[in-house]
Design a protein around this motif. Structure first.
Motif, PDB file in Angstrom:
ATOM      1  N   GLY A 143       0.796  -1.227   0.000  1.00 50.06           N
ATOM      2  CA  GLY A 143       0.000   0.000   0.000  1.00 50.06           C
ATOM      3  C   GLY A 143       0.820   1.263   0.000  1.00 50.06           C
ATOM      4  N   ALA A 144       2.164   1.118  -0.085  1.00 52.85           N
ATOM      5  CA  ALA A 144       3.005   2.314  -0.023  1.00 52.85           C
ATOM      6  C   ALA A 144       2.643   3.251  -1.164  1.00 52.85           C
ATOM      7  CB  ALA A 144       4.475   1.922  -0.116  1.00 52.85           C
ATOM      8  N   GLY A 145       2.313   4.460  -0.828  1.00 52.46           N
ATOM      9  CA  GLY A 145       2.038   5.461  -1.861  1.00 52.46           C
ATOM     10  C   GLY A 145       0.602   5.497  -2.326  1.00 52.46           C
ATOM     11  N   ALA A 146      -0.234   4.544  -1.907  1.00 52.33           N
ATOM     12  CA  ALA A 146      -1.624   4.546  -2.362  1.00 52.33           C
ATOM     13  C   ALA A 146      -2.361   5.769  -1.814  1.00 52.33           C
ATOM     14  CB  ALA A 146      -2.325   3.264  -1.916  1.00 52.33           C
ATOM     15  N   PHE A 147      -2.047   6.148  -0.599  1.00 52.15           N
ATOM     16  CA  PHE A 147      -2.699   7.313  -0.008  1.00 52.15           C
ATOM     17  C   PHE A 147      -1.717   8.072   0.884  1.00 52.15           C
ATOM     18  CE2 PHE A 147      -5.300   9.426   3.311  1.00 52.15           C
ATOM     19  CZ  PHE A 147      -5.978  10.301   2.467  1.00 52.15           C
ATOM     20  N   THR A 148      -1.660   9.356   0.670  1.00 49.92           N
ATOM     21  CA  THR A 148      -0.795  10.208   1.489  1.00 49.92           C
ATOM     22  C   THR A 148      -1.624  11.369   2.004  1.00 49.92           C
ATOM     23  OG1 THR A 148       1.130   9.680   0.134  1.00 49.92           O
ATOM     24  CG2 THR A 148       1.280  11.668   1.482  1.00 49.92           C
ATOM     25  N   LEU A 149      -1.580  11.571   3.296  1.00 48.72           N
ATOM     26  CA  LEU A 149      -2.321  12.682   3.888  1.00 48.72           C
ATOM     27  C   LEU A 149      -1.309  13.734   4.361  1.00 48.72           C
ATOM     28  CD1 LEU A 149      -5.240  12.125   6.405  1.00 48.72           C
ATOM     29  CD2 LEU A 149      -4.177  14.287   5.872  1.00 48.72           C
ATOM     30  N   ALA A 150      -1.204  14.804   3.606  1.00 53.59           N
ATOM     31  CA  ALA A 150      -0.293  15.888   3.986  1.00 53.59           C
ATOM     32  C   ALA A 150      -1.124  16.923   4.721  1.00 53.59           C
ATOM     33  CB  ALA A 150       0.349  16.497   2.739  1.00 53.59           C
ATOM     34  N   THR A 151      -0.818  17.135   5.973  1.00 52.18           N
ATOM     35  CA  THR A 151      -1.658  18.075   6.735  1.00 52.18           C
ATOM     36  C   THR A 151      -0.861  19.268   7.230  1.00 52.18           C
ATOM     37  OG1 THR A 151      -3.261  18.308   8.526  1.00 52.18           O
ATOM     38  CG2 THR A 151      -1.367  16.892   8.988  1.00 52.18           C
ATOM     39  N   GLN A 152      -1.534  20.424   7.196  1.00 50.70           N
ATOM     40  CA  GLN A 152      -0.937  21.630   7.794  1.00 50.70           C
ATOM     41  C   GLN A 152      -1.306  21.698   9.275  1.00 50.70           C
ATOM     42  OE1 GLN A 152      -1.593  25.129   4.814  1.00 50.70           O
ATOM     43  NE2 GLN A 152      -3.109  23.577   4.371  1.00 50.70           N
ATOM     44  N   ASN A 153      -2.173  20.806   9.704  1.00 49.09           N
ATOM     45  CA  ASN A 153      -2.647  20.864  11.082  1.00 49.09           C
ATOM     46  C   ASN A 153      -1.605  20.307  12.052  1.00 49.09           C
ATOM     47  OD1 ASN A 153      -4.925  21.857   9.946  1.00 49.09           O
ATOM     48  ND2 ASN A 153      -6.141  19.982  10.153  1.00 49.09           N
ATOM     49  N   VAL A 154      -1.564  20.923  13.221  1.00 53.23           N
ATOM     50  CA  VAL A 154      -0.590  20.498  14.221  1.00 53.23           C
ATOM     51  C   VAL A 154      -1.309  19.850  15.408  1.00 53.23           C
ATOM     52  CG1 VAL A 154       1.178  22.184  13.567  1.00 53.23           C
ATOM     53  CG2 VAL A 154      -0.599  22.870  15.185  1.00 53.23           C
ATOM     54  N   ASP A 155      -2.591  19.514  15.200  1.00 52.71           N
ATOM     55  CA  ASP A 155      -3.423  19.055  16.321  1.00 52.71           C
ATOM     56  C   ASP A 155      -3.404  17.546  16.543  1.00 52.71           C
ATOM     57  OD1 ASP A 155      -5.156  18.029  14.288  1.00 52.71           O
ATOM     58  OD2 ASP A 155      -6.339  19.882  14.279  1.00 52.71           O
ATOM     59  N   GLY A 156      -2.814  16.792  15.647  1.00 48.59           N
ATOM     60  CA  GLY A 156      -2.707  15.334  15.835  1.00 48.59           C
ATOM     61  C   GLY A 156      -4.004  14.575  15.619  1.00 48.59           C
ATOM     62  N   LEU A 157      -5.076  15.251  15.162  1.00 49.47           N
ATOM     63  CA  LEU A 157      -6.372  14.560  15.082  1.00 49.47           C
ATOM     64  C   LEU A 157      -6.436  13.519  13.963  1.00 49.47           C
ATOM     65  CD1 LEU A 157      -8.929  17.373  16.029  1.00 49.47           C
ATOM     66  CD2 LEU A 157      -8.219  15.397  17.382  1.00 49.47           C
ATOM     67  N   HIS A 158      -5.678  13.709  12.885  1.00 49.22           N
ATOM     68  CA  HIS A 158      -5.670  12.673  11.841  1.00 49.22           C
ATOM     69  C   HIS A 158      -5.101  11.362  12.401  1.00 49.22           C
ATOM     70  CE1 HIS A 158      -7.106  14.889   8.410  1.00 49.22           C
ATOM     71  NE2 HIS A 158      -6.188  15.814   8.521  1.00 49.22           N
TER      72      HIS A 158
END
Ligand code: OAD
Length: 297
Positions: A143-158
């Motif tokens: 699954g490497a590379g199938a989905f990447t979540l780049a977040t600007q959030n610093v809240d750790g909720l993802h």
């Protein structure tokens, strides 16, 4: 672990420096022109189109911002309630602000860290977990590379929701590091206004990226690389005016990806083409997942 500021080196197409900068709306053009509000039928067609694209894409990247956490009860930066004690984020999130008045900057971050203890991931965060599971499973291999979540959030909720491949472009409120030595630590605990390093006694700072600082080099490189080869790029809950993160949107377009914005309002990303789904991410993302499961919403 020492963190050396590094120059951006990945994703040649991106063509932007890795230092965090803010570009005003005036500098990016009129945000509201590309996507008039969709009526119900149009919305339905657009939703189907996006679900269709997600069901075929082998590589998907999502860029998220504060709007994704709004439904968890965390204020966005530039909304009506976006000021903190009368200060704009750009006035407290800089190295010079910290040099000038570290206690003020720490109060700002400690207030946000305290907020984190009261909030939970919302349906939008959970939909990203489902999307990742689905794409990774479908990719067959690791699954490497199938989905990447780049977040600007610093809240750790993802991560709290269960997302696995999360690239925290702007760092994390749940880590602190020393302004002098290499001390870096995860901590959820309440901290004083001027916390000091347990190793060398110097001032600690939040392990977040401030304006004019470089993004963490490896994380940025991974985000740029994933974007350069993705087929579908979701822009969710961000005003898309802070760079270099917002530059990923242009890189995705240059890579030929279908760009989809999910946001109640038109933003700087809207005028750059692609599809817009207007509404809250905590509602639209679960609807998309329903479509992917073959359930009509
Ligand atoms: P902003 O506050 O600039 O933008 C939040 C966006 O979320 C806006 O476009 C809103 O319309 C949208 N929004 C609000 N509620 C929403 C919902 N329920 N669902 C979807 N979208 C919603 O926040 P960011 O774009 O994340 O950097 O800001 C980028 C960076 O600027 C932040 O990471 C932070 C800030 O300065 C640093 O602190 C380094």
């Amino acid at each position: 672990m020492a963190r050396k500021p590094a120059r951006f080196s990945g994703g040649a197409r991106l063509g932007v420096s890795g230092a965090l900068v803010f570009r005003s709306r005036a500098g990016t053009g009129d945000a509201a022109i590309m996507h008039p509000p969709l009526d119900t039928d149009e919305y339905d067609v657009a939703l189907e189109q996006v679900a269709n694209s997600l069901s075929k894409a082998r590589r998907v990247v999502a860029l998220t911002g504060a709007g994704v956490s709004a439904e968890s009860g965390l204020a966005t930066f530039r909304g009506a309630d976006g000021l903190w004690e009368g200060h704009r984020i750009e006035d407290v999130a800089t190295p010079s602000a910290f040099q000038r008045d570290p206690a003020l900057v720490w109060r700002f971050y400690n207030a946000r860290r305290a907020n984190l203890r009261t909030v939970q991931p919302n349906p939008g965060h959970r939909a990203f977990v489902e999307l990742e599971d689905r794409l990774v499973k479908r990719s067959g291999g690791d699954g490497a590379g199938a989905f990447t979540l780049a977040t600007q959030n610093v809240d750790g909720l993802h991560r709290a929701a269960g997302s696995r491949r999360v690239l925290e472009l702007h760092g994390s409120l749940q880590r602190v590091r020393c302004t002098r030595c290499s001390h870096l630590a995860a901590t959820d605990e309440a901290l004083p206004d001027l916390p000091h390093c347990p190793q060398c006694g110097h001032l600690l700072r939040p392990d977040v990226v401030w304006f004019h600082e470089m993004l963490p080099a490896e994380i940025w490189r991974e985000a740029a690389q994933a974007t350069a080869i993705c087929e579908c790029f979701l822009v969710v809950g961000t005003s898309a005016i802070v760079y270099p993160a917002a530059g990923l949107i242009d890189a995705a377009r240059a890579a030929g990806a279908m760009v989809v914005e999910i946001n109640p309002e038109a933003t700087s990303a809207s005028r750059r083409g692609g599809l817009a789904l207007r509404g809250r991410s905590g509602e639209i993302l679960p609807q998309l997942m329903q479509r992917l499961r073959g359930e009509k919403t």
